[in-house]
Design an enzyme around this catalytic site. Sequence first.
Site, PDB file in Angstrom:
ATOM      1  N   GLU A 265      -2.095   4.992  -2.105  1.00  0.00           N
ATOM      2  CA  GLU A 265      -2.115   6.116  -3.037  1.00  0.00           C
ATOM      3  C   GLU A 265      -3.192   5.909  -4.081  1.00  0.00           C
ATOM      4  O   GLU A 265      -3.709   4.797  -4.237  1.00  0.00           O
ATOM      5  CB  GLU A 265      -0.748   6.277  -3.712  1.00  0.00           C
TER       6      GLU A 265
ATOM      7  N   HIS B 261       4.363  -0.667  -2.192  1.00  0.00           N
ATOM      8  CA  HIS B 261       4.530   0.054  -0.931  1.00  0.00           C
ATOM      9  C   HIS B 261       4.064  -0.800   0.241  1.00  0.00           C
ATOM     10  O   HIS B 261       3.114  -1.572   0.109  1.00  0.00           O
ATOM     11  CB  HIS B 261       3.713   1.345  -0.927  1.00  0.00           C
TER      12      HIS B 261
ATOM     13  N   HIS C  29       2.752  -1.980  -8.883  1.00  0.00           N
ATOM     14  CA  HIS C  29       2.266  -0.964  -9.810  1.00  0.00           C
ATOM     15  C   HIS C  29       3.405  -0.227 -10.503  1.00  0.00           C
ATOM     16  O   HIS C  29       4.511  -0.161  -9.980  1.00  0.00           O
ATOM     17  CB  HIS C  29       1.363   0.040  -9.093  1.00  0.00           C
TER      18      HIS C  29
ATOM     19  N   ARG D   6      11.407  -1.154  -4.761  1.00  0.00           N
ATOM     20  CA  ARG D   6      11.543  -1.333  -6.199  1.00  0.00           C
ATOM     21  C   ARG D   6      11.742  -2.819  -6.479  1.00  0.00           C
ATOM     22  O   ARG D   6      12.666  -3.440  -5.961  1.00  0.00           O
ATOM     23  CB  ARG D   6      12.740  -0.504  -6.672  1.00  0.00           C
TER      24      ARG D   6
HETATM   25 ZN    ZN Z   1       3.516   4.136  -5.800  1.00  0.00          ZN
END
Ligand code: ZN
Length: 312
Positions: A115, A97, A172, A192
């Site tokens: 996150e 991200h 991740h 991605r």
């Molecule tokens: Zn994530």
Amino acid sequence: MSEILFMIPVFKQMIWGGNKLGSKWGYEIPGENTGECWAVSAHPNGDCTVKEGAFAGKTLSQLWTEEPQLFGGAAGDRFPLLIKIIDANDDLSIQVHPDDTYAGKNENGSLGKTECWYILDAPEGATLVIGHNAKDKAELEDMIQNGKWEEFLREVPVKKGDFIQIDPGTVHAIKGGIEILETQQNSDITYRVYDYGRLQNGKPRELHIDKSIDVITVPAKSVAESVINISTDAKNTMNPLILCDYYQVWKLDVDGSMEVSQDYSFLIMSVVEGDGQINGHPLKKGDHFILPNGFGKAQLQGKMELIASTVV
Ligand code: ZN
């Protein structure tokens, strides 16, 4: 006294999803392959509705705009957090991200995404991907462009109860069989990097190689800095899991009764195991609610585990 805001979640079907959100959590899921429960969310891609009380039927984004006193006038043009339960029946794509600055500039003013994951369940010997092994930008580009995934990806063992912080720029991926509660910034921007060559409706899902290379932190943070092992077994108290720039998260193990003093802008709570009550209102696994600003003391009773969070 102000009311507890109980949320009606929004469900997302994903190619890697399963049926545990129905079979284990008792939600009415839209079908097999349900991967995500957006439990407390005001994001346009999944805006939760209040279940009961004076604000029944209103969305969380509406409340943020129309009733700012509920959130103590917390700063920002949108509700700042998003709480999800993720059931990974299969491996998720390898992703990363951006931070607020990069997302603001390249994604129409979106927030970036920091996150964290509380591992609710994981099979024996489970691993997930966190970080990578490239030592500099040149090696990063070479490994990604030439598909050297085995060398590139850092897989670490995890078990139920582990807690993982994922800063922007961290590669991740959750692997199949793992169930998590995610607390994140209110953002849906994901790049991605690699999708195991899978097809969706006969076509590979879009990759975002250039943006990923832009934002991936090199070298990666150490495993010790990402997987946080803290003792969370103290009963009837708020056990801190993390405090970062965007959120503060706690784990609660209620056994008997405990009192929570809601002195924050607002306090989000998710029941992730067991059942009980809050101020006499019944609670069960899968319930998600917000204690609004000025709520004061809340009495929790029963035998249950909760994850709580607030904005910083
Ligand atoms: Zn994530």
